[in-house]
Write an enzyme that holds these catalytic residues in place. Structure first.
Site, PDB file in Angstrom:
ATOM      1  CG  HIS A   6      35.170  86.546 -55.051  1.00  0.00           C
ATOM      2  ND1 HIS A   6      35.089  87.711 -54.689  1.00  0.00           N
ATOM      3  CD2 HIS A   6      34.076  86.125 -53.325  1.00  0.00           C
ATOM      4  CE1 HIS A   6      34.791  88.133 -53.521  1.00  0.00           C
ATOM      5  NE2 HIS A   6      34.396  87.540 -52.891  1.00  0.00           N
ATOM      6  CD  GLU A  43      34.213  84.885 -50.062  1.00  0.00           C
ATOM      7  OE1 GLU A  43      34.436  86.089 -49.492  1.00  0.00           O
ATOM      8  OE2 GLU A  43      33.718  85.748 -50.912  1.00  0.00           O
ATOM      9  CG  HIS A  91      28.918  86.490 -51.947  1.00  0.00           C
ATOM     10  ND1 HIS A  91      29.591  86.329 -53.420  1.00  0.00           N
ATOM     11  CD2 HIS A  91      29.908  87.705 -51.243  1.00  0.00           C
ATOM     12  CE1 HIS A  91      31.179  86.483 -52.386  1.00  0.00           C
ATOM     13  NE2 HIS A  91      31.153  86.766 -51.573  1.00  0.00           N
ATOM     14  NE  ARG A 113      32.120  97.823 -54.606  1.00  0.00           N
ATOM     15  CZ  ARG A 113      33.129  98.155 -54.994  1.00  0.00           C
ATOM     16  NH1 ARG A 113      33.471  98.103 -55.604  1.00  0.00           N
ATOM     17  NH2 ARG A 113      34.473  97.849 -54.321  1.00  0.00           N
TER      18      ARG A 113
END
Length: 322
Positions: free
Chosen positions: A105, A122, A180, A200
């Site tokens: 991200h 996050e 991740h 992605r």
């Protein structure tokens, strides 16, 4: 005049995913009727996916409606001053029947420039883990763009990424730029900035029901990736009837609150509080009203509620913005 504030629950926004399963129903009692439900968005103001209140006098209104009408009362004075009438966090439960894609991200700066969005810092709290479940978090050793691209081209990217076993109760904190993937067999509570921006990198060559591979974002990701080894695992205390800090970052503070009886809570009105029930049952008592919650429930306590109590036998994640 502003509406009376009270603890609010929201209709879950259910998302089918190629990697999803049925545990959100079997473990968390979500109303799914699909065998590939991967996410339950519990609290969201992402465009097109705005949460709707499910209880009380404001039932049927959206989270954006009540923020627009009563920003200080819902968000809190400090959160309103910092973010305007934006709800800055997104709360989810995820069920990974298969590995998620390897992804990254962008940070606030990149996300703002490219997508007019927040970045996506996050954290994950593992609620359930099958035997030998694992996650991918960052690189095994410090790397660089050239090494990364070489492994990506040769389908050997996984070999240079850190592969960590995960069990129930584990917490991982992922700053933006951390490559991740949630591994198969995990149910996770996720707390993140309000953003749906994901790059992605690799999807294990999977195809969907139509035989199509999902889009990759290799070029966009290059400037977003942190190529250094990072520490993501969080140790934390578990003292009963006390807010034990797990993550304290600029975007949110998350405490682990194991309940065994009654806890009085006093707030200053600067921030909302969200409780995610990750095990057991508890209730909130406010102004002589009782609200009951079970595992898998998420509740928003508006900032205007400054005094209330929690009571039960439960494990709860307590989230606010400090």
């Amino acid at each position: 005049m502003s509406a009376k504030m009270y603890p609010m629950q929201f209709e879950p926004i259910l998302k089918e995913r190629i990697w999803g399963g049925e545990k959100l129903k079997t473990i968390l009692n979500k109303p799914i009727n699909s065998k590939i439900t991967g996410e339950s968005w519990e609290l969201s103001t992402v465009e097109g996916d705005v949460s709707i209140i499910a209880n009380g006098s404001l039932k049927g209104k959206s989270l954006m409606d009540i923020i627009n009408e009563s920003p200080d009362e819902v968000l809190g004075t400090a959160v309103h001053a910092r973010f305007g009438k934006q709800f800055p966090l997104l709360f989810k439960y995820l069920d990974a029947r298969e590995d998620l894609s390897i992804q990254v991200h962008p940070n606030d700066k990149l996300a703002k420039e490219r997508h007019n969005s927040f970045g996506k810092t996050e954290m994950w709290y593992v609620m359930q883990a099958d035997t030998d479940s694992r996650i991918i978090v960052g690189f095994k050793e410090d790397s660089n763009k050239e090494e990364y691209l070489n492994h990506l081209e040769n389908n050997t990217l996984v070999s240079i990424l850190d592969d960590v076993k995960a069990k129930s109760g584990d917490v991982f904190f992922l700053e933006t730029g951390t490559v991740h993937a949630i591994g198969a067999g995990l149910v996770v509570a996720e707390i993140q900035q309000t953003s749906d921006i994901t790059y992605r990198l690799y999807d294990f060559d999977r195809v969907d029901a139509q035989g199509n591979k999902r889009e990759l974002h290799v070029d966009l990701a290059l400037d977003a990736i942190n190529y250094n080894k990072v520490e993501t695992f969080k140790n934390y205390d578990k003292v009963f009837n006390q807010s034990n800090v797990i993550v304290d970052c600029p975007y949110f503070t998350t405490n682990y609150l194991p309940l065994d009886g009654k806890v009085e809570v006093s707030k200053n009105g600067k921030s909302f509080t969200v409780y995610m029930c990750v095990d057991g049952n508890f209730e909130i008592e406010s102004e002589n009203e009782k609200y009951i919650y079970k595992k898998g429930d998420t509740v928003l306590v508006p900032a205007a509620l400054k005094s209330f109590s929690l009571n039960g036998n439960a494990a709860v994640l307590e989230v606010c913005i400090v």
